[in-house]
Scaffold this motif. Structure first.
Motif, PDB file in Angstrom:
ATOM      1  N   GLY A 129      15.835   9.748  10.334  1.00  0.00           N
ATOM      2  CA  GLY A 129      14.331   9.955  10.573  1.00  0.00           C
ATOM      3  C   GLY A 129      13.510  10.463   9.344  1.00  0.00           C
ATOM      4  O   GLY A 129      12.503  10.112   9.247  1.00  0.00           O
ATOM      5  N   VAL A 130      14.212  11.402   8.614  1.00  0.00           N
ATOM      6  CA  VAL A 130      13.230  12.191   7.999  1.00  0.00           C
ATOM      7  C   VAL A 130      13.294  11.088   6.625  1.00  0.00           C
ATOM      8  O   VAL A 130      12.127  11.083   5.683  1.00  0.00           O
ATOM      9  CB  VAL A 130      14.344  13.196   7.070  1.00  0.00           C
ATOM     10  CG1 VAL A 130      13.911  13.574   6.011  1.00  0.00           C
ATOM     11  CG2 VAL A 130      14.067  14.416   8.203  1.00  0.00           C
ATOM     12  N   GLY A 131      14.131  10.275   6.263  1.00  0.00           N
ATOM     13  CA  GLY A 131      14.189   9.010   5.285  1.00  0.00           C
ATOM     14  C   GLY A 131      12.953   8.199   5.579  1.00  0.00           C
ATOM     15  O   GLY A 131      12.416   7.699   4.800  1.00  0.00           O
ATOM     16  N   LEU A 132      12.839   7.822   6.915  1.00  0.00           N
ATOM     17  CA  LEU A 132      12.045   6.773   7.308  1.00  0.00           C
ATOM     18  C   LEU A 132      10.793   7.620   7.325  1.00  0.00           C
ATOM     19  O   LEU A 132       9.658   6.761   6.801  1.00  0.00           O
ATOM     20  CB  LEU A 132      12.490   6.228   8.649  1.00  0.00           C
ATOM     21  CG  LEU A 132      13.258   5.519   9.090  1.00  0.00           C
ATOM     22  CD1 LEU A 132      13.746   5.163  10.348  1.00  0.00           C
ATOM     23  CD2 LEU A 132      13.240   4.035   8.169  1.00  0.00           C
ATOM     24  N   ALA A 186       9.659   7.188   3.486  1.00  0.00           N
ATOM     25  CA  ALA A 186       9.375   6.142   3.110  1.00  0.00           C
ATOM     26  C   ALA A 186       7.894   5.489   3.890  1.00  0.00           C
ATOM     27  O   ALA A 186       7.318   5.008   3.004  1.00  0.00           O
ATOM     28  CB  ALA A 186      10.433   5.119   3.829  1.00  0.00           C
ATOM     29  N   MET A 187       7.678   6.129   4.940  1.00  0.00           N
ATOM     30  CA  MET A 187       6.398   5.618   5.519  1.00  0.00           C
ATOM     31  C   MET A 187       5.330   6.445   4.763  1.00  0.00           C
ATOM     32  O   MET A 187       4.022   5.748   4.501  1.00  0.00           O
ATOM     33  CB  MET A 187       6.458   6.247   6.992  1.00  0.00           C
ATOM     34  CG  MET A 187       5.217   5.839   7.858  1.00  0.00           C
ATOM     35  SD  MET A 187       5.137   6.404   9.446  1.00  0.00           S
ATOM     36  CE  MET A 187       5.111   8.159   9.064  1.00  0.00           C
ATOM     37  N   ILE A 188       5.464   7.656   4.311  1.00  0.00           N
ATOM     38  CA  ILE A 188       4.489   8.431   3.392  1.00  0.00           C
ATOM     39  C   ILE A 188       4.373   7.771   2.140  1.00  0.00           C
ATOM     40  O   ILE A 188       3.162   7.383   1.854  1.00  0.00           O
ATOM     41  CB  ILE A 188       4.985  10.117   3.349  1.00  0.00           C
ATOM     42  CG1 ILE A 188       4.804  10.605   4.876  1.00  0.00           C
ATOM     43  CG2 ILE A 188       3.737  10.460   2.564  1.00  0.00           C
ATOM     44  CD1 ILE A 188       5.394  12.215   4.798  1.00  0.00           C
ATOM     45  N   ILE A 189       5.300   7.435   1.560  1.00  0.00           N
ATOM     46  CA  ILE A 189       5.091   6.432   0.333  1.00  0.00           C
ATOM     47  C   ILE A 189       4.253   5.337   0.615  1.00  0.00           C
ATOM     48  O   ILE A 189       3.622   4.823  -0.288  1.00  0.00           O
ATOM     49  CB  ILE A 189       6.521   6.213  -0.152  1.00  0.00           C
ATOM     50  CG1 ILE A 189       7.301   7.705  -0.676  1.00  0.00           C
ATOM     51  CG2 ILE A 189       6.559   5.406  -1.460  1.00  0.00           C
ATOM     52  CD1 ILE A 189       8.732   7.473  -1.078  1.00  0.00           C
TER      53      ILE A 189
END
Length: 160
Positions: free
Chosen positions: A126-129, A132-135
């Motif tokens: 979830g942290v990785g997602l 990625a969403m912020i990027i």
């Protein structure tokens, strides 16, 4: 919080903490670029090698013979496809890329289930997602702002 971290670090062996953190880092980088994920995959493999003795690793792999058989069967399809292809260089590159996909299950199957905390693994995903969403949203906002500024400058030059 500092006391909790200190208790965590003293309660487990350092090689297990290294393995556990490399698992979380690998899962967190799955939604991100392939280069970062490849680096964390090799970090996971190295930490796995340092953590578990070879006898225990082989014992765990022998317990999963059926899964290893199907995994080998699936990977052998790439080699069979290599025989019938017209473009050998592309096929060899595909086989090389899928080798990493063969290593991940081998690392996971060589450890017992107790070494993986599913809740923490899902949190790291979830942290990785989220990263990625912020990027993605920042790239979208930047491209909109650049194209809007460009359109605005083009609009004012037409009315002169």
């Amino acid at each position: 919080m500092i006391k909790g971290i200190r208790n965590y670090l003293t309660s487990k062996a350092y090689n297990f903490i290294f393995f556990e953190l490399s698992v979380y880092l690998f899962v967190a980088t799955l939604p991100l670029t392939l280069n970062i994920n490849t680096i964390t995959l090799w970090l996971l493999i190295v930490s796995s090698m340092l953590f578990l003795p070879w006898k225990e690793r082989l014992h765990n792999l022998k317990a999963n013979k059926r899964v290893l058989f199907y995994l080998g069967l699936l990977y052998s399809l790439y080699w069979i496809g290599l025989i019938y292809t017209q473009n050998i260089s592309d096929s060899l590159r595909d086989v090389e890329r899928t080798l990493a996909l063969l290593l991940i299950p081998l690392v996971i199957l060589s450890h017992p289930k107790e070494h993986f905390n599913l809740k923490r693994i899902l949190i790291s995903l979830g942290v990785g997602l989220g990263i990625a969403m912020i990027i993605c949203w920042s790239v979208i906002a930047y491209s909109i702002s650049v194209s809007y500024t460009h359109l605005r400058a083009h609009e004012t030059s037409l009315h002169l």
